[in-house]
Each structure stands twice: as structure tokens, then as C-alpha cells.
Design a protein around this motif. Structure first.
Motif, PDB file in Angstrom:
ATOM      1  N   ALA A   1       7.466   5.601   0.631  1.00 50.61           N
ATOM      2  CA  ALA A   1       6.307   5.103   1.387  1.00 50.61           C
ATOM      3  C   ALA A   1       5.790   3.797   0.795  1.00 50.61           C
ATOM      4  O   ALA A   1       5.422   2.869   1.537  1.00 50.61           O
ATOM      5  N   ASP A   2       5.761   3.704  -0.548  1.00 46.43           N
ATOM      6  CA  ASP A   2       5.250   2.482  -1.183  1.00 46.43           C
ATOM      7  C   ASP A   2       6.109   1.273  -0.817  1.00 46.43           C
ATOM      8  O   ASP A   2       5.592   0.161  -0.651  1.00 46.43           O
TER       9      ASP A   2
ATOM     10  N   MET B   1       7.399   8.584   5.324  1.00 40.89           N
ATOM     11  CA  MET B   1       6.130   8.368   4.613  1.00 40.89           C
ATOM     12  C   MET B   1       5.702   9.597   3.821  1.00 40.89           C
ATOM     13  O   MET B   1       4.702   9.562   3.109  1.00 40.89           O
TER      14      MET B   1
ATOM     15  N   CYS C   1       7.955  -4.672  12.174  1.00 39.40           N
ATOM     16  CA  CYS C   1       7.087  -4.790  11.000  1.00 39.40           C
ATOM     17  C   CYS C   1       6.545  -6.212  10.920  1.00 39.40           C
ATOM     18  O   CYS C   1       7.111  -7.136  11.493  1.00 39.40           O
TER      19      CYS C   1
ATOM     20  N   LYS D   1       5.538   0.480   3.149  1.00 33.39           N
ATOM     21  CA  LYS D   1       4.211  -0.061   3.482  1.00 33.39           C
ATOM     22  C   LYS D   1       4.116  -1.557   3.224  1.00 33.39           C
ATOM     23  O   LYS D   1       3.398  -2.266   3.917  1.00 33.39           O
TER      24      LYS D   1
ATOM     25  N   GLN E   1       4.675  -3.621   6.167  1.00 37.01           N
ATOM     26  CA  GLN E   1       3.685  -3.432   7.228  1.00 37.01           C
ATOM     27  C   GLN E   1       4.297  -3.079   8.582  1.00 37.01           C
ATOM     28  O   GLN E   1       4.256  -3.873   9.536  1.00 37.01           O
TER      29      GLN E   1
END
Lengths: 200, 309
Positions: B147-148, B195, B105, B151, B154
Motif C-alpha cells: 500500500a505504501d 491495499m 494514477c 499510494k 496516487q
């Protein structure tokens, strides 16, 4: 107190001690003390009590010899019948409450799940022992055949421990404790038998 | 609780709910003793109220009572009996709490939980929970979509899976002193599973912060999978290229697969998965594929779910 009265009192005390887990479990069930899944807890408890009484019944003969208390033997039948009673209740709770008489599911379980196959075998093998526990049955069979039949417990007890061991998910310590006690009790008999043979 | 920005906290937010409920007792004690904080030792006041918006993820099914959700737990870090976690989890300190984010990430690092949870506002979701042992509950969780959270760090194209780890702290988690499972507890999801909108990171239930026995301060909730996939008290999130090892799979690989999707057609080797007992009900009910969350089926299109159990 006459010896007979004393004998009755001792016998009653033993009987009550064997019976005590039942009111205790009923009390916990009614008092909402068996957790969120009381049916499973009840099945487990009844099964564990059945196993405990099987082991206690196997401990009576060695205890009578080692403590030089031959009269202890008279409790063997009571303890053994209580073992059968707890296993029977364990089985009834599984079939009648947990599965709610879904015989198809029960048969599939017996056929497909090794731990249930083993538990069921142990239960079925206990039935002839319970049935032949009366004085009349002992007379009818004769002591030699009766004794031979009741040696089935040497098969039933390991099956019971194995049944318990196999259903545990990760922590095998509790069933291993039962296995250890069983090894001691059966080991004692093996040593005795070997000694007898050597003495001949 | 510091879930929201510190600036808008009220007295209500900073008073543990149990303590609030005992406010009269507190006042009586204070008056009686003159100086009395002794009257309100906060031993049973771990849960604090949480505000969360209702979400579209709900059900008309009857909620499982709070006392069953908090008293009947599989959390072997606190003991193997279902009642052990409620008894033994009180010692665990969940603040300060950091989460190590590493692997494939762009923003690895060690983050405070307050920072992790800034990813999205809290929402309430009522999900069914199906345990691999054949029982189930209906639980009103509070949390944010997984998912939030993911993310924000990254993940790169190399991140094919995400792995999670539970805290390893035997001094506060007595069950870890015996190797009942390979500690620390580990779980993982394929990236597309993680996700999926159903995957959720919970910080509370029934309008309050999670109690320790339910996986405080944050735990995963993947309602279409058996409960053991929903790893508790998470301290590490790793983005990885290969399928991670998971605790139950390491313990008994033929019994607990990586996917562990609820599937009435694939039995556990030792028991049937065709039915379940909803906690509080008498008659067993039929288990539904993916625990009734058919919307995830597309994730497994073309896969043999007997092989990938």
C-alpha cells in the motif's frame, strides 16, 4: 568361457542395469540430493522409471527383429517385471509416504482426480501381467491365452503416458517425448500386423 | 544496495555479504598473488545484508531453511524444474532496474527501483507461503507494505485493480525462450486486496537482499493467496479499471483463477487442496482457509469462493 557362463554374465549385467536406479535414488535420498521436497521427487522418479521400463520392454521385440537378435527376447520378462517393481514402489511411496496411509484421501484421489484414476487403472492392469510371468503360469494359461492377456500392455503403456501428461503443469515436452516413443513402438506393431494380414 | 539514502552507507552496506564472509580468503589471495582480485570473483555473492525492523507480522512456526527457500523455486523464467532457478538465475542483472508505473494514477512514470523503495522503511515479516502444488514454507521476508508503494503514485478513482508484470529479457531469462507460459508473467490484485496491510513488496529474506531465484530485486508477497500470485522481478505496475489477465489464468483458466485464495474446500481440478506438505516435514498438514490469514476474509464477503476461485 562356455556359452552358458557368458549367458549368465550377460543376464546378470542386464539385471544389475535394471536395478541400478534403486541404489542411485537411495544414495540421492540419503545424501539430501532430492531437493527440498524429497518425497515428491521420489514419487516422480519412481514413476518415470516405471514408464521407462514399460517402454524398454515394448522395445525389445522390435529390436530383436530389426537387429536380427532373437535371443534378446529372453530379457523381456526381466525388464517387464522391473517395470512393475518401479510402478509398485511409485504407488507405495504415494500411499504409504506421501499420504501416510490416509486411505480416505487416497480413495477420494482415485475417485476425483482423473490423472490418479488413470494411473491407478494402469497399475491394477499391470498386476495380472506380473502374476502370470512365471513359467508355470505360462504353461497353465497356454501360450495363446497368455499372449492375449499380455497384450494388456498396449493399453497400460498409453495410460501411463497419459497419467504423466496430465499431472504436468505447463511444460508438456517431457511427457510428449514418452508419447512419441510409444507411438513409434506401437506403430511398428500395427504395421507388422497389417503386413501379416496383407500377406495372407 | 541503494535501498537507503546514499549518504548513510557504510563499508558494511556496500560489501556483498558473501564477499565479506570470504574476506580472509580475499586477503590470502591478495597476498599470494600480489595483485590478486582474481581470488574473489564475485559469482556467488549476490546477496547483501539488509537491516530491517521487526514487525508485528510474525509466527512462532519454524522457519524453512535458507537453502530450501533459495534452492526449491517455481520461477519458470529460469526453467520449469524446481532446481533450475538456482542454477540459471545468476545471469540476470538487477541493476539498473526501472519500474514503469502507468494507468489510472496521478504520478505515472518510469522510476528507478531505489526511488520506488523510498516509500517506507524496511521491515521484516515472517509469513507462510502455500504453493498451489500442495507444499508450503515459512519465510522471513524483508520489504515494505505494498500500500505504501502504491499510494505514492496516487491512484485515481478509476483504479479498480492493479496489474504487475515481470521483466521480459530472454537473454538473461532462458526459460522465456520457450512459450511455456505467455510471457511476460503477469499478475494482478483488486485494489482493496492490494491495499490490505498484509500485502507486501519484498526485497529480501533472511536478513539479506533477495537472490535472483527468489524474485530480485523486488517481488510481491500475498500470503493468503497461492504462491504464484506473488509475482517476481517486477518491472511494471499498472492501475487499471478492469480485471487484468494473469499468466496462469491465461495458461489454464479452469485451473487457476484470478483470486487464487488459499482454500482447502476448493480443490484444484487435478489435485486436492485440503492438505499440504510443509517443506522439511514428513506428515502432511491440513491447509487453512486463506492460509491462516483470516483477517482478509472481509475482502470477499458475499462472494462465492467456488465461483471466484
Amino acid at each position: 568361457m562356455s556359452p552358458k557362463t557368458k549367458d549368465r554374465l550377460v543376464y546378470t549385467a542386464v539385471w544389475l542395469a535394471c536395478f541400478a536406479p534403486i541404489p542411485w535414488l537411495v544414495w540421492r535420498l540419503l545424501g539430501d540430493d532430492l531437493g527440498a521436497n524429497p518425497i515428491e521427487a521420489l514419487i516422480r522418479q519412481l514413476g518415470v522409471w516405471g514408464l521407462r521400463f514399460v517402454l524398454v520392454s515394448l522395445a525389445i521385440t522390435p529390436a530383436a527383429r530389426l537387429l536380427r537378435q532373437p535371443r534378446l527376447i529372453r530379457f523381456r520378462r526381466t525388464v517387464g517385471l522391473f517395470a512393475f517393481a518401479y510402478v509398485l514402489l511409485h504407488w507405495c511411496t504415494y500411499v504409504g509416504v506421501d499420504q501416510f496411509f490416509d486411505w480416505a484421501a487416497v480413495l477420494k484421489d482415485i475417485y476425483k482426480r482423473p490423472f490418479i484414476t488413470i494411473g491407478m487403472t494402469a497399475f491394477v492392469l499391470l498386476i495380472p501381467l506380473a502374476v502370470t510371468s512365471t513359467n508355470a503360469a505360462i504353461r497353465a494359461l497356454g501360450p495363446v491365452r497368455w499372449k492375449r492377456l499380455h497384450r494388456l500392455i498396449y493399453v497400460i503403456a498409453p495410460l501411463g503416458v497419459l497419467h504423466y501428461y496430465m499431472l504436468v503443469k505447463a511444460d508438456h515436452r517431457p511427457p510428449l517425448i514418452y508419447a512419441g516413443v510409444l507411438v513409434l513402438l506401437l506403430g511398428y506393431r500395427l504395421v507388422e500386423a497389417l503386413r501379416k494380414r496383407a500377406g495372407r | 544496495m541503494l535501498i537507503r539514502h546514499a549518504g548513510d552507507l557504510t563499508d558494511n552496506d556496500v560489501t556483498p555479504h558473501g564477499l565479506y564472509l570470504r574476506r580472509r580468503e580475499f586477503m590470502t589471495g591478495a597476498i599470494a598473488l600480489g595483485t590478486g582480485l582474481a581470488a574473489c570473483a564475485p559469482d556467488d555473492v549476490a546477496a547483501a545484508p539488509l537491516k530491517a525492523a521487526k514487525s508485528r507480522y510474525t509466527t512462532s512456526e519454524k522457519l524453512t531453511p535458507l537453502k530450501d527457500i533459495t534452492g526449491y523455486n517455481n520461477f519458470y523464467e529460469f526453467g520449469v524444474d524446481k532446481s533450475d532457478p538456482a542454477r540459471n538465475a545468476g545471469k540476470l542483472k538487477t541493476r539498473p532496474w526501472t519500474v514503469k508505473v502507468d494507468g489510472a494514477c496521478a504520478r505515472p512514470g518510469t522510476y528507478n527501483i531505489e526511488d520506488v523503495l523510498k516509500a517506507a522503511p524496511l521491515q521484516e515479516r515472517i509469513y507462510r507461503l502455500r504453493c498451489v502444488e500442495g507444499w508450503s514454507m515459512v519465510i522471513p521476508w524483508i520489504g515494505i507494505p505494498l500500500a505504501d508503494i502504491l499510494k505514492r503514485y496516487q491512484p485515481t478513482s478509476k483504479a479498480k485493480y492493479v496489474a504487475f508484470e515481470t521483466l521480459l529479457r530472454p537473454s538473461e531469462m532462458p526459460g522465456q525462450r520457450r512459450a511455456v507460459l505467455p510471457w511476460p508473467y503477469r499478475e494482478g490484485l483488486r485494489m482493496d486486496e492490494a491495499m490490505h496491510p498484509l500485502a507486501f513488496m519484498a526485497v529480501g529474506l533472511y536478513g539479506q537482499t533477495l537472490l535472483n531465484q527468489n524474485g530480485a530485486p523486488m517481488r510481491l508477497v500475498t500470503p493468503w493467496k497461492y504462491g504464484f500470485k506473488s509475482i517476481k522481478s517486477i518491472t511494471r505496475i499498472s492501475f487499471v479499471e478492469t480485471q487484468p489477465r494473469t499468466a496462469w489464468n491465461l495458461s489454464a483458466p479452469d485451473e487457476y483463477g484470478f483470486y487464487s485464495n488459499v482454500n482447502p474446500a476448493v480443490d484444484h481440478p487435478r489435485w486436492s487442496q485440503a492438505s499440504e506438505r510443509r517443506i522439511g516435514e514428513f506428515i502432511r498438514r491440513k491447509t487453512l482457509p486463506f492460509n491462516g490469514y483470516g483477517e482478509v476474509a472481509g475482502l470477499y464477503a458475499g462472494m462465492d469462493l467456488r465461483k471466484f476461485f
